[in-house]
Design an enzyme around this catalytic site. Structure first.
Site, PDB file in Angstrom:
ATOM      1  N   GLU A 271     -28.399  62.276  -7.137  1.00 24.09           N
ATOM      2  CA  GLU A 271     -27.979  62.459  -8.522  1.00 24.09           C
ATOM      3  C   GLU A 271     -28.988  61.984  -9.552  1.00 24.09           C
ATOM      4  O   GLU A 271     -28.601  61.620 -10.674  1.00 24.09           O
ATOM      5  CB  GLU A 271     -26.655  61.724  -8.740  1.00 24.09           C
ATOM      6  CG  GLU A 271     -26.753  60.188  -8.714  1.00 24.09           C
ATOM      7  CD  GLU A 271     -26.397  59.528  -7.392  1.00 24.09           C
ATOM      8  OE1 GLU A 271     -26.497  60.200  -6.348  1.00 24.09           O
ATOM      9  OE2 GLU A 271     -26.034  58.340  -7.392  1.00 24.09           O
ATOM     10  N   GLU A 305     -22.648  65.433  -7.435  1.00 25.37           N
ATOM     11  CA  GLU A 305     -23.889  64.909  -8.028  1.00 25.37           C
ATOM     12  C   GLU A 305     -23.835  65.012  -9.548  1.00 25.37           C
ATOM     13  O   GLU A 305     -24.298  64.128 -10.249  1.00 25.37           O
ATOM     14  CB  GLU A 305     -25.116  65.638  -7.471  1.00 25.37           C
ATOM     15  CG  GLU A 305     -25.227  65.640  -5.938  1.00 25.37           C
ATOM     16  CD  GLU A 305     -25.135  64.274  -5.290  1.00 25.37           C
ATOM     17  OE1 GLU A 305     -25.480  63.272  -5.936  1.00 25.37           O
ATOM     18  OE2 GLU A 305     -24.680  64.198  -4.123  1.00 25.37           O
TER      19      GLU A 305
HETATM   20 ZN   LIG Z   1     -22.745  60.192  -4.478  1.00 21.08          ZN
END
Ligand SMILES: [Zn+2]
Length: 877
Positions: A271, A305
């Protein structure tokens, strides 16, 4: 060198850093073997740190070129440096600039942590401790800095240059063939969220306008030639962004959001702020190459994400012990998103299957740990089902306990209060305590106490008094480091069902309260609820919607379960009743008892009535409990072969008994419409495949014929692979032909061939071991690619119970050898593979001995990575 005796890190030892880094200015000249990293850090003493402390920065396999303080190069006596760290002993001013030049070799980086090459492109992975492989840094999540990143590369080598934040400048460097791009991320972030990408990528993009009117360019970048398969990921991203606005009031906060798919990636996706980097398995999809499950997986991971932008990035973790703060919460958020986009009950069943298969297994063995661990040696080994899946269950229970309105107020408070900070579980729970006015002190134990609680239910009906006394008790088995357990706060959603299927009224006499939604909170070792005003014996439907991550043991008889299976208004418990009935049949078959057919009859009735109304749900009903489910139910002295055989016998009997229903269903669910990955069509195909699977168990000849026809006619991967999954279980020419056809069709697509590797690795036959050895030599296979390793060796170890657990121990040896061969190259993936041994202690004595010997052989090997050493050591404790 890091050694195999990594020190233990303890939560109780946490203290703030002595310095903070306010800004980071990076200038990175990308080169395949010698990338130069120039880092300019603005440091100041942390008021919360120690006075006069030296500056200690972490590194990992770094080569230092130069170091300067406030523009003045430091001499050798002013610092100490080795590949693992850089120390400035001081005395140091309260505020200064530190300039560090390092050089790294992305091509030689096979660990896929830090800066590395994938498919000819440059990319990074910095969580948990990868940034220290790029430059020396205070590489921990509570050091938040504003980053400016200048990337430079040969234009031919990397026409696209991406980093976190917004693009502020780009241009050519005349006469050199090189170009540059400068990215600035205004949001302070920890180093684990840093990312860069450089390379030749194809892009799909569109404009997204946020709720408040901010225009954002959202883009998905994939390796050259794969552009057609990126559209669904972009669509999922757009839907995720909108959902987070409507559901949690969270808007995106930069001008661009980039997703990049790479083929070599240790995890699912990452992310990084404004620049998510993905395993291409969770981006690339077309009807010809991806199954419906792949589409659903892409939707989930893209959402996950993206949701981290708020739960993880804007609010990050104070330390890695709080990993569940971002992961448990974000898994909960992505589960809710998928439930809203698709069928909520089916999503819940699928999530519970995953929880039981992964987390319950982990929690019952030597690797069991609390959702918030108190110690670790290697943090990479704590990206576990317990932190993720059980962490999500805790958030779900919290919402049940305080109700959706107070839950939303608590989330709003959390976003308002903790934005821009590195937070703890206490900060998080404090917001919900405040928003709900409830004391969550006892509930917080879910983060501290490991193990799966067992809830036992027993009831007594008094016809004369019209009462039903339900007694609930709880106990949690000991886990490593926690020999005794305290009672937990367990939300139990319940209902009462009459013999003809009616919901009976809920009224109680004593102080035990069951609210209007049927919620009872079990927060002591035992409790009794007396239901009144009943004119018939009720069948209790307990733990509706799987309201807590516990094992429920109830004394319901088969007739009660049939009532719930046919009539329960709670779809989860309807499904669960079927699973429990099937489990009883399988356990009876193991004892050599005759197979009772009342479940078959009920299933036949279900297939002819309800099944067609909700095919996705029906597909879940048709899938028998897994071998791992049965093993967990038995609990000790497990003989995986005996379980496999008993399960197969039951499956065969049901398949034969239900053949007319299944045949009709399989034919009726065929569609000539163009492929669409939407919920309705996904459900239809899931049921069609489930029907084929059960049908083939009952009649291999008919099954092989139908599967071959489906395989040949399929215009999509879901039906093609569904047919192949049936065919691989039936030895013979049809199987060989289908496998060869599939390999020829997708020979140039390793990501699709992973499915072919995985299916063959799962064949429950003696010859599978040799087949795997042969497949490991296939040109599409590579020990350098985590997806390939997981497809072949991971599938074998995690899904092929009979062959991994061969009585001669050769299955264990294969995985032990693979772990050892992989360890120097990619310790993270090697350690993950070794967790296949996590349930070895509950095996029957002969297999247990062989598994232990294999584990001891791994543990005794010299020069192990900290990752593998940690898993081997804990598995044997
Ligand atoms: Zn995660």
């Amino acid at each position: 060198m890091r050694t195999d005796t990594a020190p233990v890190v303890r939560l109780e030892d946490y203290r703030p850093t002595d310095f903070l880094i306010d800004t980071v200015v990076l200038d990175i000249a990308l080169d395949a073997t010698a990338t130069r990293v120039h880092a300019d850090l603005s440091l100041r003493r942390n008021p919360a740190g120690r006075e006069d402390a030296p500056l200690v920065l972490q590194g990992d396999e770094l080569v230092l070129l130069s170091v300067a303080r406030d523009g003045v190069p430091l001499t050798a006596d002013q610092y100490q440096a080795d590949p693992q760290g850089l120390i400035l002993p001081g005395p140091l001013p309260d505020q200064f600039r530190l300039t560090i030049e390092t050089v790294v070799n992305p091509t030689a980086n096979t660990k896929l942590m830090g800066l590395y090459r994938s498919g000819g492109n440059y990319c990074t992975q910095c969580e948990a401790e990868g940034f220290r492989r790029i430059t020396y840094f205070l590489d921990r999540p509570d050091v938040l800095s504003v980053y400016t990143t200048r990337l430079e590369a040969a234009r031919a080598d990397a026409p696209l240059l991406l980093a976190n934040g917004n693009l502020v400048e780009r241009g050519d460097i005349p006469g050199t063939g090189r170009h540059y791009a400068v990215w600035h991320d205004p949001h302070p972030k920890p180093a684990y969220l840093f990312a860069l990408v450089g390379g030749t990528l194809d892009t799909v993009a569109e404009e997204f306008v946020t709720a408040s009117g901010r225009k954002v360019e959202i883009a998905v970048h994939v390796e050259a030639g794969k552009r057609e398969r990126a559209a669904y990921a972009l669509d999922a991203l757009r839907r995720s962004m909108r959902w987070d606005e409507t559901t949690f009031g969270r808007e995106y906060d930069l001008d661009v959001f980039n997703v990049v798919a790479v083929s070599d990636f240790n995890m699912g996706a990452m992310e990084n702020k404004g620049l998510n980097i993905f395993n291409d398995k969770y981006v690339l999809a077309s009807s010809d190459t991806a199954t419906d499950a792949d589409y659903a997986g892409i939707e989930t991971v893209i959402a996950h994400e993206y949701f981290h932008n708020w739960t993880g990035n804007r609010i990050t973790c104070r330390d890695w012990f709080q990993l569940c703060l971002k992961e448990g919460l974000t898994v909960f958020r992505d589960q809710e998103f998928s439930a809203d986009e698709r069928s909520r009950p089916v999503k819940r069943i699928a999530d519970v299957r995953t929880l039981r298969t992964q987390q319950f297994a982990e929690d019952s063995g030597p690797l069991s740990h609390p959702v918030r661990p108190r110690t670790y040696r290697e943090i990479n080994n704590f990206y576990t089902a317990t932190v993720y899946e059980k962490g999500a269950e805790i958030v779900r229970m919290l919402r049940s306990l305080i109700g959706p309105a107070a839950f939303r107020r608590g989330m709003d408070l959390y976003f308002a209060r903790c934005d821009g900070t590195a937070a703890t579980i206490e900060d998080f729970l404090g917001c919900f305590a405040e928003a709900s006015g409830r004391d969550l002190g006892h509930f917080a134990q879910w983060y501290e106490q490991a193990g799966t609680p067992v809830v036992t239910a027993s009831g007594q009906y008094d016809a004369a008094a019209g009462t039903y006394r339900l007694t609930l008790s709880q106990a949690t088995p000991p886990t490593p480091g926690q020999p005794t357990k305290a009672p937990m706060v367990i939300p139990i959603v319940l209902g009462l069902v009459g013999a003809s299927g009616d919901a009976l009224p809920i009224a109680t006499t004593n102080e035990a309260t069951v609210d209007a939604d049927g919620l009872f909170v079990l927060d002591s070792a035992n409790a009794t609820i007396t239901f009144t005003g009943l004119t018939e014996r009720p069948v209790p439907s307990l733990l509706r919607g799987f309201s807590a991550p516990v094992r429920l043991e109830s004394e319901l008889n088969d007739d009660d379960l049939i009532v719930l299976f046919r009539h329960d208004s709670d779809p989860f418990n309807q499904w669960q009743a079927g699973q429990t009935l099937a489990t009883r049949l399988i356990l009876a078959a193991m004892r050599g008892e005759t197979v009772n057919t009342r479940f078959g009859e009920a299933l036949g009735h279900f297939l002819d009535s309800d099944a067609r109304n909700d095919p996705a749900f029906a597909a879940q009903v048709l899938a028998l409990p897994s071998e791992a489910d049965i093993a967990r139910d038995i609990g000790r002295d497990i003989n995986p072969t005996a379980i496999h055989n008993a399960r197969l016998a039951v499956k065969r009997a049901l398949g034969a008994e239900l053949a007319p229903h299944l045949n009709a269903l399989h034919g009726a669910l065929q569609s000539s419409e163009a492929y669409r990955p939407d919920a309705a069509n996904t459900g239809r195909r899931a049921l069609r495949n489930a029907a084929l699977d059960l049908l083939a168990a009952g009649d291999a000849t008919e099954g092989a014929a139908r599967a071959t026809a489906q395989f040949d006619e399929a215009d999509n991967m879901t039906e093609r692979l569904g047919a192949l999954a049936v065919l691989v279980l039936i030895p013979g020419a049809a199987r060989d032909h289908a496998l060869a056809t599939f390999a020829a069709r997708y020979g140039d697509n390793p990501l699709v061939l992973d499915k072919w590797f995985a299916l063959q690795a799962g064949i429950p036959e003696e010859g599978t071991l040799d087949r795997i050895t042969e497949l490991a030599r296939h040109p599409a296979f590579s020990m350098g690619n985590p997806n390939r390793i997981r497809a072949l060796f991971g599938s074998f170890a995690m899904t092929n119970a009979t062959q991994f657990n061969r009585e001669d121990g050769r299955g264990y040896d294969l995985i032990a050898d693979t772990v050892l061969a992989l360890d120097a190259r990619n310790p993270q993936v090697a350690a993950r593979l070794l967790t296949a041994f996590r349930t070895w202690r509950v095996l029957e004595p002969i297999r247990r001995g062989k598994a232990e010997a294999a584990l001891r052989r791994v543990a005794a090997t010299q020069g192990l990575s900290p990752d593998v050493s940690d898993i081997a050591g804990r598995s044997l404790e």
